[in-house]
Design an enzyme around this catalytic site. Structure first.
Site, PDB file in Angstrom:
ATOM      1  N   GLY A  33       8.005  -3.838 -21.567  1.00  0.00           N
ATOM      2  CA  GLY A  33       7.116  -3.957 -20.410  1.00  0.00           C
ATOM      3  C   GLY A  33       7.776  -3.671 -19.074  1.00  0.00           C
ATOM      4  O   GLY A  33       7.256  -4.067 -18.027  1.00  0.00           O
TER       5      GLY A  33
ATOM      6  N   HIS B 178      21.054   3.177  -8.816  1.00  0.00           N
ATOM      7  CA  HIS B 178      19.866   3.709  -9.500  1.00  0.00           C
ATOM      8  C   HIS B 178      20.076   3.860 -11.013  1.00  0.00           C
ATOM      9  O   HIS B 178      19.120   3.752 -11.788  1.00  0.00           O
ATOM     10  CB  HIS B 178      19.534   5.074  -8.888  1.00  0.00           C
ATOM     11  CG  HIS B 178      18.195   5.627  -9.282  1.00  0.00           C
ATOM     12  ND1 HIS B 178      17.010   5.043  -8.896  1.00  0.00           N
ATOM     13  CD2 HIS B 178      17.843   6.717 -10.018  1.00  0.00           C
ATOM     14  CE1 HIS B 178      15.991   5.753  -9.364  1.00  0.00           C
ATOM     15  NE2 HIS B 178      16.472   6.776 -10.058  1.00  0.00           N
TER      16      HIS B 178
ATOM     17  N   PHE C 111      -1.915 -11.197 -36.451  1.00  0.00           N
ATOM     18  CA  PHE C 111      -1.441 -12.445 -37.052  1.00  0.00           C
ATOM     19  C   PHE C 111      -0.699 -13.290 -36.020  1.00  0.00           C
ATOM     20  O   PHE C 111      -0.991 -14.476 -35.839  1.00  0.00           O
ATOM     21  CB  PHE C 111      -0.531 -12.142 -38.249  1.00  0.00           C
ATOM     22  CG  PHE C 111       0.039 -13.370 -38.897  1.00  0.00           C
ATOM     23  CD1 PHE C 111      -0.793 -14.295 -39.499  1.00  0.00           C
ATOM     24  CD2 PHE C 111       1.411 -13.605 -38.902  1.00  0.00           C
ATOM     25  CE1 PHE C 111      -0.273 -15.443 -40.093  1.00  0.00           C
ATOM     26  CE2 PHE C 111       1.941 -14.744 -39.497  1.00  0.00           C
ATOM     27  CZ  PHE C 111       1.092 -15.669 -40.091  1.00  0.00           C
TER      28      PHE C 111
ATOM     29  N   ARG D 198      12.576  -8.634 -47.503  1.00  0.00           N
ATOM     30  CA  ARG D 198      12.413  -7.370 -46.789  1.00  0.00           C
ATOM     31  C   ARG D 198      13.444  -7.313 -45.657  1.00  0.00           C
ATOM     32  O   ARG D 198      13.267  -6.588 -44.683  1.00  0.00           O
ATOM     33  CB  ARG D 198      11.008  -7.212 -46.206  1.00  0.00           C
ATOM     34  CG  ARG D 198      10.055  -8.369 -46.440  1.00  0.00           C
ATOM     35  CD  ARG D 198       9.030  -8.611 -45.337  1.00  0.00           C
ATOM     36  NE  ARG D 198       7.975  -7.619 -45.261  1.00  0.00           N
ATOM     37  CZ  ARG D 198       6.930  -7.727 -44.441  1.00  0.00           C
ATOM     38  NH1 ARG D 198       6.797  -8.791 -43.655  1.00  0.00           N
ATOM     39  NH2 ARG D 198       6.023  -6.799 -44.373  1.00  0.00           N
ATOM     40  N   ALA D 199      14.538  -8.071 -45.802  1.00  0.00           N
ATOM     41  CA  ALA D 199      15.514  -8.210 -44.727  1.00  0.00           C
ATOM     42  C   ALA D 199      15.894  -6.864 -44.136  1.00  0.00           C
ATOM     43  O   ALA D 199      16.330  -5.959 -44.836  1.00  0.00           O
ATOM     44  CB  ALA D 199      16.762  -8.926 -45.224  1.00  0.00           C
TER      45      ALA D 199
ATOM     46  N   CYS E  42      19.880 -35.605 -26.593  1.00  0.00           N
ATOM     47  CA  CYS E  42      19.163 -34.402 -26.145  1.00  0.00           C
ATOM     48  C   CYS E  42      19.030 -33.419 -27.301  1.00  0.00           C
ATOM     49  O   CYS E  42      19.974 -33.180 -28.053  1.00  0.00           O
ATOM     50  CB  CYS E  42      19.905 -33.763 -24.975  1.00  0.00           C
ATOM     51  SG  CYS E  42      19.503 -32.024 -24.718  1.00  0.00           S
TER      52      CYS E  42
ATOM     53  N   HIS F  14      15.712  -4.135 -12.278  1.00  0.00           N
ATOM     54  CA  HIS F  14      15.224  -5.259 -11.472  1.00  0.00           C
ATOM     55  C   HIS F  14      14.820  -6.421 -12.369  1.00  0.00           C
ATOM     56  O   HIS F  14      14.572  -6.235 -13.557  1.00  0.00           O
ATOM     57  CB  HIS F  14      14.032  -4.830 -10.604  1.00  0.00           C
ATOM     58  CG  HIS F  14      12.835  -4.377 -11.393  1.00  0.00           C
ATOM     59  ND1 HIS F  14      12.759  -3.137 -11.994  1.00  0.00           N
ATOM     60  CD2 HIS F  14      11.675  -5.007 -11.709  1.00  0.00           C
ATOM     61  CE1 HIS F  14      11.602  -3.020 -12.622  1.00  0.00           C
ATOM     62  NE2 HIS F  14      10.924  -4.145 -12.476  1.00  0.00           N
TER      63      HIS F  14
END
Lengths: 346, 346
Positions: free
Chosen positions: B161, B115, B320, B20-21, B198, B168
């Site tokens: 969100g 702004h 899910f 479904r790429a 690492c 900011h």
């Protein structure tokens, strides 16, 4: 005064923000549903069975045939499955990276033939049919050798990720135990090792005694707002007696569960005006037919305690939540429980 | 053919759905910003400093005064903080439940006085100022005795969100290490114990050699789509040389980082038409001034490797994902990298 609370089952912390405490009417209270699709083109309508892949399970009127009308709940493979039973089960690596084949099941549970009925309007009888279908299909899939977990969930409302208008649940059967489930089982095991008691049994009996977070209870179930709720008005529906295995419950328990879920969902609906939410069923991974070995991960499951959770989706999880798995909940669960107890649903 | 891929750093699995790429134009490509607020009532505007709590840090023109115009980046306490430095630091329990006081910092980093300028329009110089402010404020807060982690993040677009129109970032300083960070540090430690290398250093050198997931690189940084990306077009921006500690990096590194982030963000912007995304900075917890003890959790940090991640938010996480922490990504990271490499940003 904000407070950090520990969710022992998930091994996560939550910030409960008391100062900016949001009451029900501080939330939008206008929620869009998934865009209404005309009945005529809805693939989940009785009479439209030819528009979906052939059914794998159904609860139907006596004498009716598969992929024909007459069903009350109908389970079909997802047309665009994330995983498929025809894919090979294998584990391998690509240089430094690990991967597995895309074996599994991804199914849609059409939980009502009624185009206009959604879970907030379901009767106890509707829910009994839905949970019975969950149980039966789960029993079937748990017999597959390479399935390690089955997640059943329901997305209600657009903000909760609902994909089609007609009410449905989904089932994804996975070739390995997911992280969150692994964590929960490990936490139950640690708790048991320390106390020789079940973590959720302890939580249930404490919450029943305390009362302040209880929304409803019946013979077999308690509905409450968890102490470390990550979502405002989050609910947990938990059997009062220890049971690790949803597929093994009997019809009497299914009835009690349905009564409890009906109260939970209707109270949310009436208080928050049809909010978007996800409902998830959490149970033990399938039993493996092996000699008992306490250190073998897949045998830890007996210490788990199955439950249903409901996450209302009234705020977006942003960078903080995704980056840390720390949640900020602006409605203390004690307040949420009080509002939900007080709201009349009939 | 779908594939399950392992994210070793997070210890989670992801379903990469190849069949479904989704290509870039399969996504909506119409994204709403947070409703535009008039400059006149914007609390983040130069000249409106009296509308916010007093600043705690700023990069300003020589000779200008705190809480006056003349700043290029300005950091202020959040007006509705989730945690506060005036709250007590304590750990306690309420019968079976564990909790902590709401001590911490919750700040807003106004990363431009303009702004109308958003991160997708930032120049390298704008980003240098932003990351310099991150570094300086982090150094200050890491000297607080009871701060165990600082999460800096930026929410871009409504679906990610974002809370206010004017660009900011936010900073939340926590009195304990969050779960996801704990997991990542543990995973780095396990990897080091096994290989004496690492984890992220290995990943970086492998991806550079392989090339297929690389989007961009410069002297000090690589931008790539992780092998087990949970989000479509997810990006990781990682220093090429081992460094566990973002607050200790020098100005030269800040410049390179800004160049890399500018390319990453602009490419996403041009390809996906200003998609919503979260950007998070992950670094080691503060160093504790204690004798070295290999089993002491807070000293595991030296094996961590700091990085920036970008999660485009073009799909909703539903039942899910919330129930299992298993993600389904419909755009294979190799495809995403190819599209991003090909898009022209200048």
């Amino acid at each position: 005064m904000p407070e950090l609370r520990y969710n022992r089952l998930n091994d996560t912390w939550v910030i409960i923000s008391k100062e900016r405490a949001k009451r029900p009417h501080d939330y939008p209270l206008i929620w869009e549903d998934k865009k209404k699709v005309d009945k005529k083109s809805c693939p989940f309508e009785p009479g439209h069975e030819h528009l979906t892949p052939p059914e794998v399970f159904a609860i139907r009127d006596p004498g009716t045939k598969p992929d024909q009308p007459g069903w009350k709940v109908r389970i079909i493979p997802n047309k665009f499955p994330a995983l498929k039973p025809s894919e090979p089960f294998f584990r391998t690596s690509e240089a430094i990276h690990d991967l597995m084949g895309g074996y599994g099941f991804h199914e849609v549970i059409i939980d009502t033939p009624d185009h206009e009925k959604h879970i907030n309007d379901f009767s106890v009888e509707d829910l009994v049919l839905m949970f019975t279908a969950y149980r039966e299909r789960m029993r079937q899939i748990y017999s597959e050798r390479n399935i390690y977990y089955v997640q059943i969930f329901k997305n209600h409302g657009k903000e909760a990720g609902k994909s089609l208008y007609h009410s449905h649940s989904q089932l994804i059967a996975l070739p390995r135990i997911p992280k969150r489930v692994e964590t929960q089982i490990k936490q139950c095991r640690h708790y048991y090792r320390e106390k020789e008691r079940c973590l959720l049994c302890d939580e249930v009996s404490f919450e029943l005694r305390e009362g302040v977070r209880v929304v409803h209870d019946n013979d077999h179930f308690i509905v409450y707002t968890p102490f470390a709720s990550a979502f405002p008005f989050e609910l947990k529906i938990v059997p009062k007696i220890h049971s690790d295995d949803f597929p093994s419950i009997d019809d009497d328990m299914i009835f009690s569960l349905s009564e409890a879920v009906r109260v939970a969902v209707r109270k949310l609906d009436r208080l928050l005006k049809n909010p978007p939410f996800n409902m998830m069923l959490h149970t033990s991974p399938p039993r493996r037919d092996l000699p008992y070995d306490p250190d073998y991960f897949y045998q830890m499951d007996r210490l788990f305690h199955w439950y249903v959770e409901i996450f209302p989706r009234m705020a977006i999880h942003a960078g903080f939540e995704l980056g840390t798995e720390f949640f900020i909940n602006p409605t203390p669960p004690e307040d949420a429980a009080k509002y939900l107890r007080e709201i009349n649903i009939d």
